[in-house]
Structures are given as structure tokens and as C-alpha cells.
Scaffold this active site. Sequence first.
Site, PDB file in Angstrom:
ATOM      1  N   ARG A  47      60.212-118.929  63.134  1.00 58.70           N
ATOM      2  CA  ARG A  47      60.958-118.873  61.883  1.00 58.70           C
ATOM      3  C   ARG A  47      60.841-117.546  61.130  1.00 58.70           C
ATOM      4  O   ARG A  47      61.826-116.939  60.777  1.00 58.70           O
ATOM      5  CB  ARG A  47      60.515-120.023  60.963  1.00 58.70           C
ATOM      6  CG  ARG A  47      60.716-121.389  61.555  1.00 58.70           C
ATOM      7  CD  ARG A  47      60.400-122.491  60.580  1.00 58.70           C
ATOM      8  NE  ARG A  47      61.376-122.582  59.515  1.00 58.70           N
ATOM      9  CZ  ARG A  47      61.391-123.540  58.592  1.00 58.70           C
ATOM     10  NH1 ARG A  47      60.472-124.482  58.606  1.00 58.70           N
ATOM     11  NH2 ARG A  47      62.309-123.545  57.645  1.00 58.70           N
ATOM     12  N   HIS A  93      69.475-124.806  66.121  1.00 50.89           N
ATOM     13  CA  HIS A  93      68.444-124.598  65.094  1.00 50.89           C
ATOM     14  C   HIS A  93      68.150-125.908  64.362  1.00 50.89           C
ATOM     15  O   HIS A  93      68.916-126.332  63.498  1.00 50.89           O
ATOM     16  CB  HIS A  93      68.918-123.539  64.090  1.00 50.89           C
ATOM     17  CG  HIS A  93      67.815-122.951  63.266  1.00 50.89           C
ATOM     18  ND1 HIS A  93      66.827-122.169  63.798  1.00 50.89           N
ATOM     19  CD2 HIS A  93      67.553-123.043  61.922  1.00 50.89           C
ATOM     20  CE1 HIS A  93      66.002-121.777  62.838  1.00 50.89           C
ATOM     21  NE2 HIS A  93      66.417-122.302  61.691  1.00 50.89           N
ATOM     22  N   TYR A 136      83.313-122.633  50.859  1.00 59.53           N
ATOM     23  CA  TYR A 136      84.252-121.735  50.190  1.00 59.53           C
ATOM     24  C   TYR A 136      84.343-120.360  50.869  1.00 59.53           C
ATOM     25  O   TYR A 136      85.234-119.578  50.526  1.00 59.53           O
ATOM     26  CB  TYR A 136      83.851-121.529  48.731  1.00 59.53           C
ATOM     27  CG  TYR A 136      83.860-122.792  47.908  1.00 59.53           C
ATOM     28  CD1 TYR A 136      85.016-123.561  47.792  1.00 59.53           C
ATOM     29  CD2 TYR A 136      82.713-123.217  47.255  1.00 59.53           C
ATOM     30  CE1 TYR A 136      85.019-124.718  47.038  1.00 59.53           C
ATOM     31  CE2 TYR A 136      82.710-124.374  46.496  1.00 59.53           C
ATOM     32  CZ  TYR A 136      83.872-125.129  46.398  1.00 59.53           C
ATOM     33  OH  TYR A 136      83.877-126.277  45.646  1.00 59.53           O
TER      34      TYR A 136
END
Length: 846
Positions: A47, A93, A136
Site C-alpha cells: 500500500r 485492488h 462527476y
Amino acid sequence: MARRRSATRSPQNELPKDFTEHIVDVDVTQEMETSFLEYSYSVIYSRALPDARDGLKPVQRRILFMMDQMGLRPDRGHVKSARVVGEVMGKLHPHGDAAIYDAMVRMAQSFAMRVPLVDGHGNFGSLDDGPAAPRYTEARMAPAARTLTGDLDEDVVDFVPNYDNQFQQPAVLPAAYPNLLVNGATGIAVGMATNMAPHNMREVAAGARHLILNPEATLEELMRFIPGPDLPSGGRIVGLEGVRDAYRTGRGSFRTRATVSVEQVSPRKQGIVVTELPYMVGPEKVTEKIKDAVQAKKLAGISDVVDLTDRTNGLRLVIELKNGFNPQAVLAQLYKHTPLEESFGINNVALVEGQPRTMGLLELLRVYSDHRISVVRRRTAFRLAKRQNRLHLVEGLLIAILDIDEVIQIIRSSEETAEARDRLIAVFDLSRAQSEHILELRLRQLTKFSRIELEAERDTLQREIAELEAILGSETALRGVVADELTETAEKFGDERRTVLLEAEDLPAVTAENARGKKNAAPSVALEISDDPCWVFLSTTGRIARSAVRTPLADGSRRFKHDALTSVVPSTARGEIAAITSTGRMLRVSCVDVPVLQEFDGVPRLADGVPAADFLGLDKNETLVGLVPSNAVFAIGTADGVVKRVNPDYPLNLDQWPAIKLKDGDSVVGVGAAPVDAELVLVSSDAKLLHFPASAVRPQGRTAGGVAGMKLAADEHVIFFGAVAPSESTVVVTQARSDGQLPEMGEASVKVTPLSEFPAKGRATAGVRAQRLLAGETGLTLAWVGHGPGKAVSAAGVARSLPVEYGRRDGSGVGIDRAVAAVGPALRGLPVPGTTTNGESTAEDE
């Protein structure tokens, strides 16, 4: 201490009677150590830390790989970011969508990445605001990202299973350039962290190329190619010793400063204009910190902060300064108390073979170069094998085409495909792959043209195979290919350096007073401008400025390019002078408000001053006539021939007041300091000149209307008035024009005459003729009297020529091609009437 594990009994389903409960005692300390170790390893490896080879964290690598698999290339349209996040989360993931989207947003931000890897469409945030939701925004791969994922289908890297063994993902990307150094990295793991600065792609590529071609290269050699970080936001890096430490050991720090300039932000105010900020510092944060520091009285001299940033002009943060404060001293305070100066700590921690390591520049580039050499070697071997296989099939086809009739006969006479294949192998000595390929041959490929194509393909394949074998057979050739590809990538996607590197730039300490004159005083700068002597200048083009320190005028050490001067007044930086307008108003001018005259190559630039009309806020039909000292007697002359010497009895509570009471239709045409030994000179439009001693006019108060100075004929007016120090160098310049000609258009006649040739007359007389008018000339358009030789300029301040030889007092002028708009006096050897300084207009010819 132990914890018991037992089977969970569901209240809905009772356990069978024959079920035996099994309880295991586990040591809590050992359990915590084991679990925490597994968690730490997962955070470090999966990570938080990037791989030293491609410079990507696992989530970043998975995002780019999935976008490549989805076909979101730069030449295709954008798709919703939520779609990319969903694909990455569902297939590769196994973490939250917020972490994936945050990673993708950072890769799209040009202010965070030196070379963005994601081309975002929509609101991807700013330094002060977060991005819009993934539903968006839209995204696709940036052009540079394609070089990181290129050649994945040619067995260049190893693939590993995803979290549920349903899909395959690359363990590392091929990375055509050193992404870890170019874009840097930041991450916090368990017990360790990484913070790597971005660099310029072309510089990093040049350093990596040198190491690839010269494996024994030293760190000093690489630092000639990579002098320091290159931040996306630009700015300046001050102090490179910390950068060198980081390049040697992997740890170091350096200071970043904003790019600023001191500008005249309004006619009366200076400001510090910020155009580049330190890395990851936004303008709103800077504005907030400045306001907090001002309120806490940590900062002084700041009146306002205005953010003029927009998409067209980029960052522009204007910090307005109070008058009387030293901009450099205020800037030093800003660096100390605000994010205009930040410290960047380098900690080069990355994964090498799955282990976190702290590396210097040499080791980082060596890990990358080894990885890239391995990628190119595996790609070359893959391409070689593919071409060898194809050549094998082409050679089989050529054998079949040479004896196609027998091939057809063997196939037709065979009972099944296996029999035909075996007979072809036996008859033509083919391999199993060649015979199966012949069996799949289409009839249209049996033409003569197909044979020519196959022979050309065979030759091409043989040539390519030889080239690939040469690369694999020579380590030098292999490294050369890697270096050339790296250079090509850098030239295509790299750009010029943005960050300026400074070895050291320590600002002086800010003190309440100057340390000048004190022995053994530390270098310091006063916060407020000291009250040093200075000159205030007014040019013929109407610009006002002041010198930083008063320098001698009479020795000719001051030179002004192009424009001439109308007024030069001695004062101090915190003193006051007076400005006289055409309407007779007298304005109080604080010298500290006047912009400082800038110099270019040692020559003062009057063009850097501000327009006097804007500086003083004059009315629409009002002009500035001249400047005078605020503590000396000065004289005013009007167009109607009125003269007045004014006493310096100015009211202290007013910024402006009438210096002379004018009649209707009258206006002021000239002003100058007028001690008792000065001469007052008036020149009328009908070519008459009158001069008389200033002592002939008694000084009056500011409300008086003056006395008669020159007797004028009907329809005539005064075009020049001045107070001069009579000497051998004082000259009279007059210019006559033909009626109907526009200003500065066509020819004119100009005459230069010593003032000593003009006899003095009494006040209120008509004077004597100053120039004989030629046929067609109706009067004078310009007159000037002062210390010669005069400097003539156009209305734009461009130099014009004057006659070199003197003319007779009542003689005609000499014709010139281009008319003169204004004249200023010479500077060298300027006489001073009455005192060591005066308000005479001064200038010096180039």
C-alpha cells in the site's frame, strides 16, 4: 494472559448433542505480535511504499494497468472516473473506492505530479480544494502513462495473480523512464515513511543514460546531469547542501521559496507579487497565514492581500505594502512567518526486491537501469522468438509453393488430415508446425505475387533476426538500445526546468533601525525606509519617480535614457514636496509614496515611473505643471502673463489648496524655485521674451492673485515661464511652426540662443523679440529657457536633434525634419541659484 477461542453457537440453530466443543488457549502477546507484523508487512509492501523500478505504489500500478486494459488511451474519449474505480476495486485492488479515487486524482494533478499520468476531465481539485466526486469527473491515460505500460504483451515483466486468483496483473510496469525520480513519491507506512522530490525528466533521463552507458559512473558525475529537484510549482530551492546529502545517503532537506517580485501595484503603492509558490502550498493557505500573522502583530507593513489567480494568467498573489516600509524587509518577514518559505525533507525509501531500502541517487538510478535493461532484454528475446517462428513458417510455405502440385496431390489422396500432415513431413522434410500451416493455406495464396511477398517477408525477417541477435549477443548494444529509447522518451514528454536552484540566499536580519555606521554590526535591513536624501523627478512625458539615494547631479554621474526631465526636486525619503497643476492647485506629495526610480544597466529608466496624473488623481482637464520644494519660495507664471512668488506658509491639515487665484480662462504654464538671485523668464506665443530679477516680485500668501509679469498683445499668451540661474550656459530654445500643421508633423524652425543676448526689461513690459518668423509662420509653438545644451524629445520621450550653433537673438530659426514636443536642461555643470540645491529641471544628453 490467554484468550479462549470457541465455536460460535447460533441462537437459531442449536448444536447437535454429539458435538464436542473445542477451545484453544492463545497467548494474546504472541497473537498481537503476529497480527501486527502481518499488518505492517501488508501496509509496507502492498500500500504505502513505491517500487524502485517503476516508482508506483500498488494502487497506482493497478489503476494504470486497468486503464490500459480498458483501452482508455490518450487518443480515445474520457470515461467516468467511477467506472475506472469500480474496475480496479472489483478486479485488482481489494480496498475502498475512496483510496483508489484519491490515488487517481493525485496522478491527474499537474501541481502534484511533475509529469501527470492521468488525463482528468472535470474538477480534480486544487491546492486548496478537494476534487469532485468520481461520478462527476472523467479520466483517461495521459500520454506519458503509455510509456509506463508499453510492451506489456511482450513478456517484459512477470505477472502475478490478483487477490482472488481470477485475474493476472503485472508485478511491476516496464517504465520507459525513471518515474520514481521524475514524479517523486510520498507515503506513510508502519514505522517508516517515504518523501521523494520530483525532478526534471530530461535531466533524470540524461543521468540515467550516462549510468547505463557507463556502469562505473560516480555520484559526482550523475549530479552534473541532475543538479537538484524540479518542482511542479516552480519556485526556488535555496541551499543545495541538503540536496547533496540526500543524493549521497537518501536523507536530506532543502528550503523552497516562492517566486516573487516587487512591483508598483497602484500609482501610490508597491506590492510583493507572488507568481510561484512552494511545492503543495496553495494561495488560500498563504493568504490565511498572512492575515493571521498581521493580526498577531508578527508581520508589519502589509495593508492588503489580493488573490488575482485565474486560469488564463496563472498564479498571481498581490501583497500590498504600506508606504514607508522596505519591501525586502517585509519579504524577509513573510519568509519567516508564512508558507512562502517551506522546508522539504527528503527520505528516499522504496521497495527493492520486496524490501524497503533507503537509497541515494546512484542506487536509485542503478535499480531502475537494471530493471529497464531486463525489460528490453526480455522484449528483444520475445520478438526474436516470434520472428524465428514466423520465419520457420514462411520457409515451409516457400517449399510448398515451389512444388504445389505434388502438395495438392498428397492432400487429395490422403484419407484424413493427420495422414496428409505426416506425408507432407515425410516427402518435403517439413516440421509439424510447417505442415499444419500448409494445410491451413488458402488457395488465393498460391499466386505468383504471394510467392514474391513471402520471399520479401523472409528477407525482412532474416534481417530483423540478425539485428535482435546482435542486441542479445552484446551487452554494449543492449545498453545502447535502452539509452536511446530513454532519450527519445525524455525528448517527447520532458520540458524545461521550472525550479531555480540557488546555492544560498540568506536574507539579512530585519531590524527596527539600520545598523549602518555601527562597528561590528551584523548585516541587517531596516523594516521601515530610512529618511535618506533623494531626488524626485518629473519627466516631460508626465511620469514621476524618485531616486533611492540622492546622488550628485552637477558632476554628470546621473544619466537618463531617452526622456527629458521637467522637474527635479531635492528632498528626503520621508519628506514632502509640492506639485502645482494647471488650475493653480498645490498638492502635498509624500516622497515615500513616490515609486523608486529603477535602473537598467546602470541607467535610470524614467519609463518605470508612474503617470503623474494617476498618482495625484488629477481632474480630466487638469495637468501637472511641475514640482517644487515644500519649504522654499517658488514662482508661478500663467498664460495671461501673471507672475507670483509664493511664500511657503502651507496649512498642515490639508492635502491640497490653491497656490494662486486665477482669473477666468487663465491657467498656470510654469513653476520653479525662485530665490532672490534667480531670473524669472516669460516667452509669449508671438516670439517675445522677457526676463527680470525674482527680487522684483514680492512673495505673497497662497490666497493672492499675483502681479502683472508680461504685457501681451491681443490674442497672445505666455507659452513658457521659468525661474533660472543666469550663467553663460543658460540658453533659450524657441520653435516656430507654420499655421495649420499638426504637432510633431512636418518641418519646423528651431533656434538656440544664449540668454545673455537678451537684455533684461522691467516687469510688466512686452520684452524683446526672441525669433524672426519666416513666411507662413504665425508664432511660436514651443519655448524653453534653462541650463544648456537643451535635450529635445518627442511627445513619447524619444530624442530629437537641436541646432548645434547658436543663432542671433532676433534671427530666424534653422529648419528641422521632425518637430520637438518638449525640451529639458542638461545636467552636467548645472548652476545652483542661491543654495546648494534647486528645483531646476535637469537632464543629461546621452
